[in-house]
Write a protein that holds these residues in place. Structure first.
Motif, PDB file in Angstrom:
ATOM      1  N   LEU A 321       5.921  28.285  52.520  1.00 10.05           N
ATOM      2  CA  LEU A 321       6.691  27.067  52.635  1.00 10.05           C
ATOM      3  C   LEU A 321       5.867  25.773  52.158  1.00 10.05           C
ATOM      4  CD1 LEU A 321       8.125  27.245  56.116  1.00 10.05           C
ATOM      5  CD2 LEU A 321       9.563  27.524  54.010  1.00 10.05           C
ATOM      6  N   ILE A 322       4.532  25.639  51.894  1.00 15.34           N
ATOM      7  CA  ILE A 322       3.723  24.912  51.250  1.00 15.34           C
ATOM      8  C   ILE A 322       2.946  25.099  50.007  1.00 15.34           C
ATOM      9  CG2 ILE A 322       3.261  23.707  53.629  1.00 15.34           C
ATOM     10  CD1 ILE A 322       0.625  24.959  53.734  1.00 15.34           C
ATOM     11  N   ILE A 327       8.837  22.938  47.396  1.00 20.65           N
ATOM     12  CA  ILE A 327       9.084  23.532  48.597  1.00 20.65           C
ATOM     13  C   ILE A 327       8.182  22.608  49.688  1.00 20.65           C
ATOM     14  CG2 ILE A 327       7.511  25.503  48.754  1.00 20.65           C
ATOM     15  CD1 ILE A 327      10.093  26.757  50.008  1.00 20.65           C
ATOM     16  N   ARG A 328       6.983  22.295  49.382  1.00 22.18           N
ATOM     17  CA  ARG A 328       6.125  21.844  50.194  1.00 22.18           C
ATOM     18  C   ARG A 328       6.509  20.241  50.500  1.00 22.18           C
ATOM     19  NH1 ARG A 328       1.800  22.425  47.849  1.00 22.18           N
ATOM     20  NH2 ARG A 328       1.612  20.858  46.581  1.00 22.18           N
ATOM     21  N   ILE A 508      12.113  30.783  45.353  1.00 27.43           N
ATOM     22  CA  ILE A 508      11.263  29.478  45.625  1.00 27.43           C
ATOM     23  C   ILE A 508      11.307  28.476  44.506  1.00 27.43           C
ATOM     24  CG2 ILE A 508       8.834  28.626  46.159  1.00 27.43           C
ATOM     25  CD1 ILE A 508       8.476  31.007  47.582  1.00 27.43           C
ATOM     26  N   SER A 509      11.252  29.121  43.225  1.00 25.67           N
ATOM     27  CA  SER A 509      11.213  28.419  42.001  1.00 25.67           C
ATOM     28  C   SER A 509      12.783  27.600  41.810  1.00 25.67           C
ATOM     29  CB  SER A 509      11.035  29.499  40.935  1.00 25.67           C
ATOM     30  OG  SER A 509      12.112  30.440  40.940  1.00 25.67           O
ATOM     31  N   GLN A 510      13.820  28.047  42.709  1.00 23.17           N
ATOM     32  CA  GLN A 510      14.808  27.246  42.422  1.00 23.17           C
ATOM     33  C   GLN A 510      15.115  26.179  43.209  1.00 23.17           C
ATOM     34  OE1 GLN A 510      17.508  30.851  42.987  1.00 23.17           O
ATOM     35  NE2 GLN A 510      17.658  31.229  40.958  1.00 23.17           N
ATOM     36  N   PRO A 513      13.532  19.495  43.434  1.00 26.10           N
ATOM     37  CA  PRO A 513      12.478  18.501  43.626  1.00 26.10           C
ATOM     38  C   PRO A 513      12.963  17.329  44.357  1.00 26.10           C
ATOM     39  CG  PRO A 513      13.179  18.152  41.318  1.00 26.10           C
ATOM     40  CD  PRO A 513      14.040  19.358  42.161  1.00 26.10           C
ATOM     41  N   ILE A 514      12.274  16.487  45.167  1.00 26.55           N
ATOM     42  CA  ILE A 514      12.701  15.402  46.236  1.00 26.55           C
ATOM     43  C   ILE A 514      12.996  14.272  44.933  1.00 26.55           C
ATOM     44  CG2 ILE A 514      11.422  15.951  48.182  1.00 26.55           C
ATOM     45  CD1 ILE A 514       9.508  13.983  47.266  1.00 26.55           C
ATOM     46  N   MET A 515      13.767  13.324  45.445  1.00 26.56           N
ATOM     47  CA  MET A 515      14.295  12.156  44.761  1.00 26.56           C
ATOM     48  C   MET A 515      13.491  11.164  43.896  1.00 26.56           C
ATOM     49  SD  MET A 515      17.211  13.215  44.381  1.00 26.56           S
ATOM     50  CE  MET A 515      18.010  11.722  43.461  1.00 26.56           C
ATOM     51  N   TRP A 516      12.087  11.041  44.242  1.00 26.21           N
ATOM     52  CA  TRP A 516      11.233  10.461  43.667  1.00 26.21           C
ATOM     53  C   TRP A 516      10.772  10.925  42.484  1.00 26.21           C
ATOM     54  CZ3 TRP A 516       6.909  10.864  47.788  1.00 26.21           C
ATOM     55  CH2 TRP A 516       6.282  12.138  47.765  1.00 26.21           C
TER      56      TRP A 516
END
Length: 557
Positions: A321-322, A327-328, A508-510, A513-516
């Motif tokens: 998870l990290i 995913i982290r 995990i590769s799919q 990413p977060i929005m920043w």
């Protein structure tokens, strides 16, 4: 591997099988609704004052002083006038503790754990601590159940936890001491969260994309709220805490025969290389739905692609998870949001009996407000994007709770309305983040991820009984605290990725990413998103992870 939902699209979205799973799995969440908040009545503290061994008149105020509580003068709960030599004139102005115990009012409750074991005065901390013990158990169950479910299957953990939850609840009702009560309560919490999370994941993976949203918003949550609605009704007619707990526990055993009706998740079977078993389940579903299955549904390599050719026996753990940046970030953001949501939800729920008026009616109104909130959540998920929905619900709850500070004390009705609106907002958010978080984690780590953030969430639930306890000294302080942190996470939610109408990630590769990570302002992020798309088509999960790690060294995000 082709997309799982594309491969199984011939089953349809709302066939006989999906209807059966939807309704039967949803019904198993009714016991969670009344067991989860049963401490509102099990651990209620009725009016009480010191017991007096010797009395020489009918006026009890001659022996027990008055004290101010929330603006009202009532008989002291923990002090009495000191008795000197057994005559009427020998009662001194000095006070002492309740040496002969307490006399509890039976007007509202016949018995609770507070009256049974005198959890008042110097032992008053034990009542909220018993509730915190439940949440300690929930924390332990969240940590363990996710990895066990991802390792041994959703179905086994779901039904095994149901049996354990109800068994330990029966033992809890038979407890001979407060210590045994807390011990069994811990295991009830552990089994309850294991059952809830694994059942939620099982339903989400068995149902299609559109039905999954309906299951998570209306199915699970409405049935949970119906169970919560039953709690004050049961408690109103059964005023003894042991009999009440037994009555709440027995219906849960009726869910166990569903073992022979609900199958294992084909997604989980494929992710562990059990292609033949997944194929058999899909064909059985096709027969129930009255559709023809293709001659070949899954290929043998479909399972190996999820596992990775270079490590066919790889077991995913909480460390994954990290392991990578995306995913982290998702894990950290979800953890913070879940902690605040849980703390606010349970803080408001446990504070319901302290709002004045009839506790049974207050609890019933609170439960009904949850049904309204869940219906609103379903409408939001159907017609609006995920990020907007979560931010709006947090702001609705947080701002409403902060407004309470400016309402005059005499306007109790206005405060009640504001509290219920705030409770509705955070309730809807609590329902919503389950489906939102499920869509962000990949299949190979979905139950582990949900279990991990649910574990961290229990920091908020453990604190919630004491946040409600602050209301005994300052009625407005809990609302200011909960409102402030809720508004804060509303802005933090801006960073979460949008998942509406997206396929569930398998690897995990799919993970998005977060929005920043804005492709226009951050070229490196755009390059990483391109790499993620290419990586998703690779056969080896480990090869994907290695590629991402090398890319991060060159262009860190």
């Amino acid at each position: 591997m082709e997309n799982y939902e594309e491969i199984t699209s011939f089953l349809g979205e709302w066939g006989r099988f999906q209807k059966c799973v939807f309704f039967l799995l949803s019904l198993t969440f009714i016991p969670h609704g009344y067991l989860n908040l049963s401490m509102v009545f099990l651990a209620a503290t009725p009016q009480h004052h010191c017991e007096v061994s010797y009395t020489y008149g009918e006026n009890i105020s001659d022996y027990i002083p008055y004290e101010g509580t929330s603006g009202d003068r009532v008989l002291s709960r923990c002090r009495r006038y000191k008795h000197l030599n057994g005559t009427a004139a020998s009662w001194a102005n000095e006070t002492e503790g309740c040496l002969d115990g307490w006399r509890f009012s039976a007007d509202t409750y016949k018995s609770t754990i507070v009256t049974e074991w005198s959890l008042v005065c110097e032992d008053s901390w034990k009542a909220p601590f018993a509730s915190s013990v439940l949440f300690f158990g929930v924390m332990a169950g969240s940590l363990i159940s996710g990895q066990v479910s991802d390792r041994f299957g959703r179905k086994l953990v779901f039904f095994g936890s149901l049996v354990l939850m109800n068994t330990f609840a029966v033992l809890q009702a038979l407890s001979s001491s407060w210590e045994w009560y807390c011990t069994f309560y811990f295991f009830v919490g552990m089994a309850r969260t294991s059952s809830y999370i694994s059942g939620f994941i099982l339903g989400s993976e068995l149902l299609g994309k559109s039905t999954r949203v309906l299951f998570s918003s209306l199915g699970v949550c409405i049935c949970y709220a119906l169970g919560y609605t039953c709690l004050p009704i049961f408690a109103y007619f059964i005023r003894d805490w042991r009999m009440l707990l037994m009555a709440l526990t027995i219906p849960g055993f009726l869910c166990i025969p569903l073992w022979w009706i609900i199958p294992e998740s084909p997604r989980w079977l494929l992710s562990h290389g059990h292609v033949d078993k997944a194929d058999a389940i899909i064909r059985a579903i096709a027969r129930k739905n009255g559709v023809d299955a293709p001659e070949i549904i899954f290929k043998t390599e479909d399972g190996s692609q999820l596992l990775g050719k270079t490590a066919p026996q790889r077991v995913y753990t909480i460390i994954d998870l990290i392991r990578t940046t995306n995913i982290r970030n998702i894990t950290i953001l979800n953890t913070i949001i879940w902690i605040v949501t849980s703390m606010t939800y349970y803080g408001l729920s446990l504070n319901t009996p302290n709002m004045g008026g009839d506790p049974y009616l207050n609890c019933f109104i609170s439960a009904v407000s949850e049904i309204v909130a869940y219906v609103a959540t379903w409408l939001f998920m159907r017609y609006t994007v995920r990020r907007f929905t979560l931010i709006f619900l947090f702001l609705l709850s947080g701002v409403t709770l902060l407004i309470i500070k400016f309402v005059p004390d005499e306007l109790d009705a206005v405060v009640l309305v504001l509290v219920m609106v705030g409770k509705g907002g955070i309730t809807a958010a609590y329902c919503f983040i389950y489906i939102y978080s499920t869509e962000m984690f990949p299949t190979v780590l979905r139950n582990t991820g949900m279990g991990a953030i649910s574990t961290a969430t229990r920091v908020g639930t453990i604190l919630s009984p004491y946040i409600a306890y602050i209301g005994d000294y300052n009625k407005v302080a809990p609302y200011i605290l909960m409102g402030s942190v809720t508004v804060s996470v509303a802005f933090l939610s801006l960073l979460l990725p949008e998942t509406k109408d997206s396929e569930l990630p398998e690897l995990i590769s799919q993970v998005k990413p977060i929005m920043w990570c804005d492709s226009e302002s951050r070229p490196s992020c755009f390059h990483k998103q391109t790499l993620l798309s290419k990586c998703a088509s690779k056969k080896s999960e480990r090869a994907c992870t290695d590629s991402l790690s090398r890319e991060s060294e060159v262009s860190p995000s």
